[in-house]
Design a protein around this motif. Structure first.
Motif, PDB file in Angstrom:
ATOM      1  N   GLU A 101     -12.562 -15.078  -9.574  1.00 19.03           N
ATOM      2  CA  GLU A 101     -12.433 -14.095 -10.660  1.00 19.03           C
ATOM      3  C   GLU A 101     -11.030 -14.203 -11.227  1.00 19.03           C
ATOM      4  OE1 GLU A 101     -12.566  -9.999  -9.284  1.00 19.03           O
ATOM      5  OE2 GLU A 101     -11.559 -10.531  -7.418  1.00 19.03           O
ATOM      6  N   THR A 133     -17.562  -3.388 -15.574  1.00 16.03           N
ATOM      7  CA  THR A 133     -17.885  -4.090 -16.820  1.00 16.03           C
ATOM      8  C   THR A 133     -18.862  -5.226 -16.531  1.00 16.03           C
ATOM      9  OG1 THR A 133     -15.565  -3.677 -17.272  1.00 16.03           O
ATOM     10  CG2 THR A 133     -16.796  -4.909 -18.936  1.00 16.03           C
ATOM     11  N   LYS A 152     -11.116  -1.966  -3.818  1.00 12.89           N
ATOM     12  CA  LYS A 152     -10.158  -1.921  -4.934  1.00 12.89           C
ATOM     13  C   LYS A 152      -8.845  -1.299  -4.461  1.00 12.89           C
ATOM     14  CE  LYS A 152     -10.285  -0.973  -9.911  1.00 12.89           C
ATOM     15  NZ  LYS A 152      -9.652  -2.222 -10.318  1.00 12.89           N
TER      16      LYS A 152
HETATM   17  N1  PMP Z   1     -11.463  -8.115 -10.737  1.00 13.13           N
HETATM   18  C1  PMP Z   1     -10.238  -7.629 -10.490  1.00 13.13           C
HETATM   19  C2  PMP Z   1      -9.375  -8.314  -9.484  1.00 13.13           C
HETATM   20  C3  PMP Z   1      -9.774  -6.500 -11.190  1.00 13.13           C
HETATM   21  O1  PMP Z   1      -8.558  -5.998 -10.940  1.00 13.13           O
HETATM   22  C4  PMP Z   1     -10.605  -5.903 -12.181  1.00 13.13           C
HETATM   23  C5  PMP Z   1     -10.126  -4.727 -12.982  1.00 13.13           C
HETATM   24  N2  PMP Z   1      -9.836  -3.626 -12.231  1.00 13.13           N
HETATM   25  C6  PMP Z   1     -11.878  -6.441 -12.391  1.00 13.13           C
HETATM   26  C7  PMP Z   1     -12.265  -7.554 -11.653  1.00 13.13           C
HETATM   27  C8  PMP Z   1     -12.806  -5.850 -13.409  1.00 13.13           C
HETATM   28  O2  PMP Z   1     -13.312  -4.616 -12.990  1.00 13.13           O
HETATM   29  P1  PMP Z   1     -13.761  -3.528 -14.047  1.00 13.13           P
HETATM   30  O3  PMP Z   1     -14.775  -4.184 -14.926  1.00 13.13           O
HETATM   31  O4  PMP Z   1     -14.348  -2.434 -13.215  1.00 13.13           O
HETATM   32  O5  PMP Z   1     -12.541  -3.121 -14.812  1.00 13.13           O
END
Ligand code: PMP
Length: 285
Positions: free
Chosen positions: A181, A210, A149
């Motif tokens: 995604e 999530t 991330k």
């Molecule tokens: N994919 C990407 C590229 C994202 O930036 C995010 C949000 N940070 C997610 C998926 C979803 O992750 P999370 O459910 O942890 O917010």
């Protein structure tokens, strides 16, 4: 009431929150982040977020700015100082400040830590979910390790802007004909048999917190989940689609590239999952 941010050891008014011009996050995107959902004053799946943060640090050979317990104290303090019950908390760790040079600094430098919080309007989010939103597809031009991330989000920014410019809420990223995604969310479809389909974890997607919890909710609701890539054609032929992220929880997708998904309205499976997710968050927070 002024917003308060945590920046490298200090709680400061948000408007004065600053980092150094030679912070490696600023110059090289040499940093990682987390966005955590807080509901009713409680962090939702804090362990999941901290485990992902620690994994991102490890993958980039970056030191942790502090021990996990101390970080939790800072996160709680940011929430308290901003008097927030429902919030999104942003945490960013960068390798630190050093004269600009690509390799890691040879001196041991302190990683930089920033924590900010903003109010999360759960009612507005529910209202948006009842409406649903449309997505467009865009080529997935990101690097090969988007499971980390990192703050290197320029391709995501460009994809999201392309979506925004046509009134869509998200861009679904497509590689080799498959939806990986969204630009800041995970992508899901429900096939004509009611099976949930989402891209498997791996280097091609960010493992959403999530996403992980929606899979648990689906199992509780006895909805079958298949973690496999799906094509844009499958998405067009799906009975429902939705996206997940901390900031959106579960958001039904009603159109893809201008074509309606299913009935062109938020689907029952997505809405059930959203309710189950919120109930689970309240129960476990
Ligand atoms: N994919 C990407 C590229 C994202 O930036 C995010 C949000 N940070 C997610 C998926 C979803 O992750 P999370 O459910 O942890 O917010």
């Amino acid at each position: 009431m002024p917003r308060i941010a945590y920046v490298n050891g200090q709680y400061v008014p948000h408007r004065n929150a600053r980092v150094h011009v030679e912070d490696r996050g600023y110059q090289f995107a040499d940093g990682i982040y987390e966005v955590c959902l807080v509901i009713g004053g409680k962090y939702w799946d804090l362990d999941g977020h901290l485990a992902r943060l620690e994994r991102s640090l490890k993958e980039l050979k970056m030191r942790a700015p502090m021990q996990r317990a101390s970080l939790i104290v800072v996160m709680q303090e940011v929430l308290a100082r901003n008097h927030l019950r429902d919030a999104l908390v942003y945490m960013q760790v960068t390798r630190g400040v050093a004269p600009r040079n690509h390799p890691f600094p040879s001196d041991i430098i302190e990683p930089a830590l920033v924590v900010t919080a903003q109010r999360f309007d759960l009612d507005a989010s529910d209202a948006q979910a009842e409406q649903g939103g449309s997505v467009i597809t865009q080529l997935d031009i990101r690097w090969g390790r988007v499971d980390i991330k990192t703050v290197a989000l320029l391709p995501n920014v460009l994809a999201k802007q392309a979506a925004k410019s046509v009134g869509a809420v998200e861009a679904w990223l497509v590689r080799d004909g498959k939806v990986t995604e969204g630009s800041s969310s995970n992508a899901w479809i429900v096939d004509q048999n009611g099976v949930l389909i989402t891209h498997p974890k791996g280097h091609e997607i960010l493992g959403g917190i999530t996403r992980e919890n929606v899979i648990v909710c689906a199992e509780e609701l006895q909805i079958k989940v298949e973690e496999r890539p799906f094509t844009t054609d499958e998405a067009h032929g799906a009975s429902e689609a939705f996206l997940t992220s901390a900031a959106n929880i579960v958001l039904p997708v009603t159109q893809i590239d201008g074509k309606p998904v299913g009935a062109g309205a938020p689907g029952p499976v997505a809405l059930r999952l959203r309710e189950a997710y919120k109930a689970r968050a309240r129960r476990l927070a």
